[in-house]
Design an enzyme around this catalytic site. Structure first.
Site, PDB file in Angstrom:
ATOM      1  N   LYS A 266       0.852  -1.195   0.000  1.00  0.00           N
ATOM      2  CA  LYS A 266       0.000   0.000   0.000  1.00  0.00           C
ATOM      3  C   LYS A 266       0.883   1.239   0.000  1.00  0.00           C
ATOM      4  O   LYS A 266       1.677   1.452   0.923  1.00  0.00           O
ATOM      5  CB  LYS A 266      -0.910  -0.005   1.239  1.00  0.00           C
ATOM      6  CG  LYS A 266      -1.667   1.314   1.459  1.00  0.00           C
ATOM      7  CD  LYS A 266      -2.607   1.260   2.670  1.00  0.00           C
ATOM      8  CE  LYS A 266      -3.231   2.631   2.965  1.00  0.00           C
ATOM      9  NZ  LYS A 266      -4.132   2.628   4.135  1.00  0.00           N
ATOM     10  N   ASP A 271      -2.685  10.253   3.391  1.00  0.00           N
ATOM     11  CA  ASP A 271      -4.082   9.836   3.564  1.00  0.00           C
ATOM     12  C   ASP A 271      -4.825  10.864   4.406  1.00  0.00           C
ATOM     13  O   ASP A 271      -4.788  10.826   5.635  1.00  0.00           O
ATOM     14  CB  ASP A 271      -4.128   8.447   4.235  1.00  0.00           C
ATOM     15  CG  ASP A 271      -5.554   7.941   4.400  1.00  0.00           C
ATOM     16  OD1 ASP A 271      -6.478   8.548   3.796  1.00  0.00           O
ATOM     17  OD2 ASP A 271      -5.749   6.941   5.120  1.00  0.00           O
ATOM     18  N   LYS A 278     -10.382  13.051   7.614  1.00  0.00           N
ATOM     19  CA  LYS A 278      -9.961  12.750   8.990  1.00  0.00           C
ATOM     20  C   LYS A 278      -9.894  14.042   9.791  1.00  0.00           C
ATOM     21  O   LYS A 278      -9.552  15.089   9.240  1.00  0.00           O
ATOM     22  CB  LYS A 278      -8.550  12.142   8.980  1.00  0.00           C
ATOM     23  CG  LYS A 278      -8.438  10.739   8.447  1.00  0.00           C
ATOM     24  CD  LYS A 278      -6.970  10.297   8.447  1.00  0.00           C
ATOM     25  CE  LYS A 278      -6.767   8.938   7.791  1.00  0.00           C
ATOM     26  NZ  LYS A 278      -7.363   7.822   8.528  1.00  0.00           N
ATOM     27  N   ASP A 289       1.573   6.377   5.380  1.00  0.00           N
ATOM     28  CA  ASP A 289       0.628   5.428   4.809  1.00  0.00           C
ATOM     29  C   ASP A 289       1.149   4.741   3.542  1.00  0.00           C
ATOM     30  O   ASP A 289       0.426   3.982   2.912  1.00  0.00           O
ATOM     31  CB  ASP A 289      -0.702   6.160   4.538  1.00  0.00           C
ATOM     32  CG  ASP A 289      -1.902   5.283   4.787  1.00  0.00           C
ATOM     33  OD1 ASP A 289      -1.756   4.242   5.449  1.00  0.00           O
ATOM     34  OD2 ASP A 289      -3.000   5.649   4.307  1.00  0.00           O
ATOM     35  N   ASP A 348     -12.194   6.941   3.384  1.00  0.00           N
ATOM     36  CA  ASP A 348     -11.001   6.741   4.218  1.00  0.00           C
ATOM     37  C   ASP A 348     -10.590   5.264   4.265  1.00  0.00           C
ATOM     38  O   ASP A 348      -9.540   4.931   4.805  1.00  0.00           O
ATOM     39  CB  ASP A 348     -11.261   7.284   5.628  1.00  0.00           C
ATOM     40  CG  ASP A 348      -9.973   7.568   6.389  1.00  0.00           C
ATOM     41  OD1 ASP A 348      -8.894   7.511   5.760  1.00  0.00           O
ATOM     42  OD2 ASP A 348     -10.058   7.853   7.595  1.00  0.00           O
ATOM     43  N   GLU A 350      -9.400   3.629   1.903  1.00  0.00           N
ATOM     44  CA  GLU A 350      -8.836   3.672   0.548  1.00  0.00           C
ATOM     45  C   GLU A 350      -7.779   2.604   0.301  1.00  0.00           C
ATOM     46  O   GLU A 350      -7.590   2.157  -0.829  1.00  0.00           O
ATOM     47  CB  GLU A 350      -8.238   5.069   0.289  1.00  0.00           C
ATOM     48  CG  GLU A 350      -6.816   5.312   0.829  1.00  0.00           C
ATOM     49  CD  GLU A 350      -6.673   5.204   2.340  1.00  0.00           C
ATOM     50  OE1 GLU A 350      -7.682   5.385   3.037  1.00  0.00           O
ATOM     51  OE2 GLU A 350      -5.558   4.936   2.810  1.00  0.00           O
ATOM     52  N   ARG A 352      -7.519  -0.566   1.020  1.00  0.00           N
ATOM     53  CA  ARG A 352      -7.999  -1.859   0.504  1.00  0.00           C
ATOM     54  C   ARG A 352      -8.332  -1.772  -0.984  1.00  0.00           C
ATOM     55  O   ARG A 352      -8.255  -2.770  -1.698  1.00  0.00           O
ATOM     56  CB  ARG A 352      -9.196  -2.336   1.347  1.00  0.00           C
ATOM     57  CG  ARG A 352     -10.413  -1.457   1.282  1.00  0.00           C
ATOM     58  CD  ARG A 352     -11.374  -1.713   2.438  1.00  0.00           C
ATOM     59  NE  ARG A 352     -10.832  -1.224   3.706  1.00  0.00           N
ATOM     60  CZ  ARG A 352     -11.438  -1.385   4.884  1.00  0.00           C
ATOM     61  NH1 ARG A 352     -12.594  -2.013   4.969  1.00  0.00           N
ATOM     62  NH2 ARG A 352     -10.878  -0.904   5.980  1.00  0.00           N
TER      63      ARG A 352
HETATM   64  N1  BES Z   1      -4.273   4.631   6.781  1.00  0.00           N
HETATM   65  C1  BES Z   1      -5.419   4.357   7.571  1.00  0.00           C
HETATM   66  C2  BES Z   1      -5.142   3.367   8.692  1.00  0.00           C
HETATM   67  C3  BES Z   1      -4.309   3.893   9.827  1.00  0.00           C
HETATM   68  C4  BES Z   1      -4.913   4.593  10.863  1.00  0.00           C
HETATM   69  C5  BES Z   1      -2.957   3.650   9.863  1.00  0.00           C
HETATM   70  C6  BES Z   1      -4.132   5.072  11.892  1.00  0.00           C
HETATM   71  C7  BES Z   1      -2.175   4.133  10.905  1.00  0.00           C
HETATM   72  C8  BES Z   1      -2.772   4.857  11.913  1.00  0.00           C
HETATM   73  C9  BES Z   1      -6.531   3.784   6.712  1.00  0.00           C
HETATM   74  O1  BES Z   1      -6.558   4.191   5.396  1.00  0.00           O
HETATM   75  C10 BES Z   1      -7.819   4.187   7.331  1.00  0.00           C
HETATM   76  O2  BES Z   1      -8.097   5.359   7.337  1.00  0.00           O
HETATM   77  N2  BES Z   1      -8.573   3.234   7.819  1.00  0.00           N
HETATM   78  C11 BES Z   1      -9.822   3.480   8.432  1.00  0.00           C
HETATM   79  C12 BES Z   1     -10.800   2.489   7.859  1.00  0.00           C
HETATM   80  C13 BES Z   1     -12.221   2.780   8.164  1.00  0.00           C
HETATM   81  C14 BES Z   1     -12.682   4.045   7.482  1.00  0.00           C
HETATM   82  C15 BES Z   1     -13.045   1.600   7.688  1.00  0.00           C
HETATM   83  C16 BES Z   1      -9.654   3.306   9.928  1.00  0.00           C
HETATM   84  O3  BES Z   1      -8.859   2.446  10.342  1.00  0.00           O
HETATM   85  O4  BES Z   1     -10.264   4.037  10.669  1.00  0.00           O
HETATM   86 ZN    ZN Z   2      -4.782   4.806   4.613  1.00  0.00          ZN
HETATM   87 MN    MN Z   3      -7.690   5.979   5.149  1.00  0.00          MN
END
Ligand code: BES
Ligand code: ZN
Ligand code: MN
Length: 502
Positions: A266, A271, A278, A289, A348, A350, A352
């Site tokens: 990834k 992000d 966010k 990210d 968010d 993204e 996956r």
């Molecule tokens: N890049 C983030 C995951 C992340 C969060 C990595 C905090 C490191 C620290 C990912 O893209 C994300 O935003 N995931 C969301 C998914 C949700 C919207 C289903 C999450 O984990 O809140």
């Molecule tokens: Zn992310």
């Molecule tokens: Mn995200």
């Protein structure tokens, strides 16, 4: 070797120039601490200068065998002498790696040092331990070069591992250690680079230039090629940014390889969350990210540099997730690379989407095993904390393979389950599937269940969620610095090593 890492060599004696020497201290029997790796010439010089042995000086200064301790003794003839705690005399690769890391971090952190020649003498003759010490020493001397008007010199220029033996096994252990450390340090530096400098286009070019010295074919798909190829996930995620997405395909196919490993990373260079933006506090770290992409690019470099007899095809899916008038939305239905359709749950989520396209593409090469690496979910961090990555696979044999590799590499992963209930949460009334469950429970599993849908029957698959360990926001420890850690590079190289010898 580039300037990423100090130069590493193996020697049976103290090199002529040593600005610092790192010795060990271990518990020999019960609570008797004793010096490990003491060098006769150095001891003689010490006797001459101070009228006492290094051992007596170490004892007087309270040097301890406890892991994590580093004691600085008085210098002799301009050579600094440090003693690092090894714990029990019966050392493990992990213990040695971290001890060398602690020692070199202490040396690199000394005031006003530059381009030091360091000798590490820990009395190691087992190649596995030599490799671990070499890795630890190089990883411990890593510093991100700050982006400043004036250039900062490296603290450590070279590391000599002083070992009782210097045979072929030891030499190849040292070579492997430098190849691995160089890769990990490159991954760290990419992760630490700010997102205005590292974005899909520059990241892809940086990958190409890093891999130039290896027998690796690099192909960069730009936005036009992605359009033509039908990469609906990568294009949707990258659509909100003026900095267009890229998919980097890297292929290493040595003669005589039988296993074929596919790596997918990834590479979200920033992000923001996209339209489902966010809050500021959660956006702050999101330059990290792209750590999964950094890890797979670094790993294929190390695998090729080590000449491992395994075919590796790596994909780094790069995009910037920003809100704008051209952003994708929640509730959009995307047609992915493999033809399946996805109802987008949240912009968010993204990671996956870019991974799904890259996994679909990787599957076309018919590898034996696909391993994806991603800072995928905050939920995985909630579950496992900052120092343990999540592992999800589509088979027990694959889990064992990955957990063995991680253990050998000294990285911590913990397996998470996929259940029919979780898989069932991805049903969509308007598409083949939805990209999220609609609630936040078990978010790491839901993301895993989604990715699994893009892995064809018959191909092994493992997913490494490195949201926790990719970045260390706390103080440095062992061979892990503050900031980008380069996590999973070592595991991937160990995995390739295991596949090469099967
Ligand atoms: N890049 C983030 C995951 C992340 C969060 C990595 C905090 C490191 C620290 C990912 O893209 C994300 O935003 N995931 C969301 C998914 C949700 C919207 C289903 C999450 O984990 O809140
Ligand atoms: Zn992310
Ligand atoms: Mn995200």
């Amino acid at each position: 070797m580039t300037e990423l890492c100090p130069n590493l060599t193996l020697s049976t004696s103290l090199p002529k120039r040593a600005d610092a020497v790192l010795l060990g201290m271990a518990t020999i029997n019960q609570d008797q601490p004793a010096l490990v790796g003491l060098l006769p010439d150095l001891d003689k010089a010490y006797q001459k200068a101070y009228g006492t042995s290094i051992s007596a000086m170490a004892a007087a200064m309270g040097a301890a065998a406890k892991e994590g301790t580093v004691t600085t003794l008085p210098s002799v003839d301009g050579t600094r002498v440090l003693v690092v705690g090894l714990g029990d005399a019966d050392v493990t690769p992990d213990g040695v790696r971290n001890a060398a890391g602690n020692g070199l971090r202490a040396i690199a952190g000394l005031a006003d040092v530059e381009n030091l020649a360091v000798a590490v003498s820990l009395e190691l003759s087992d190649p596995e331990l030599i490799q671990a010490a070499g890795e630890g020493a190089l990883l411990g001397s890593y510093r991100f070069t700050p982006i400043k008007a004036e250039t900062t010199p490296a603290a450590v220029q070279s590391v000599t591992l002083v070992s009782p033996v210097s045979n072929a096994g030891g030499k190849s252990a040292v070579e492997l250690a430098s190849v691995i450390a160089e890769a990990v340090c490159q991954a760290r530096t990419w992760t630490n680079t700010p997102p205005n400098l590292l974005y899909p286009e520059t990241f892809a070019e940086a990958a190409r230039s890093f891999l130039k010295d290896q027998k690796i074919a690099v192909e960069i798909l730009d936005e036009k090629a992605l359009e033509k190829g039908g990469y609906g996930g990568i294009l949707a995620v990258g659509g909100g940014s003026a900095r267009k997405p890229r998919l980097v395909r890297m292929s290493y196919a040595p003669r005589g390889a039988s296993a074929h490993l596919a790596l997918v990373g990834k590479g979200i260079t920033f992000d923001s969350g996209g339209l489902d933006i966010k809050p500021a506090g959660q956006m702050a770290g999101m330059k990290f990210d792209m750590s999964g992409a950094a890890a797979v690019i670094a790993a294929i470099h190390a695998i090729a540099a080590a000449g491992l007899k395994v075919k590796v095809t790596a994909y780094a899916a790069m995009a910037e997730n920003l809100p704008s008038g051209t952003s994708f939305r929640s509730s959009d239905v995307l047609t992915m690379f493999d033809g399946q359709t996805v109802e987008n749950y949240n912009t968010d989520a993204e990671g996956r989407l870019v991974l799904a396209d890259a996994i679909g593409r990787a599957a076309q090469d018919s590898p034996d095993l696909i391993v994806d690496v991603a800072t995928l979910t905050g939920a995985c961090m909630v579950a496992l904390g900052l120092r343990t990555g999540g592992l999800i696979t589509n088979g027990e044999e694959t889990s064992d393979l990955l957990l063995d590799a991680a253990e050998a590499a000294g990285e911590d992963f913990w397996e998470l389950p996929l259940t029919e209930y979780v898989r069932g949460q991805l049903k969509s009334p308007v598409a083949d599937m939805k990209s999220g469950a609609g609630n936040r429970w078990g978010g790491a599993l839901v993301a895993g269940a989604f990715l699994e849908r893009f892995v064809p029957e018959g191909i092994g698959w493992a997913h490494l969620d490195i949201a926790g360990p990719a970045d260390n926001p706390e103080e440095a420890y062992g061979c892990t610095p503050k900031g980008g850690t380069g996590v999973s590079v070592r595991t991937l190289v160990a995995l390739a090593g295991q596949l090469a010898t099967r």
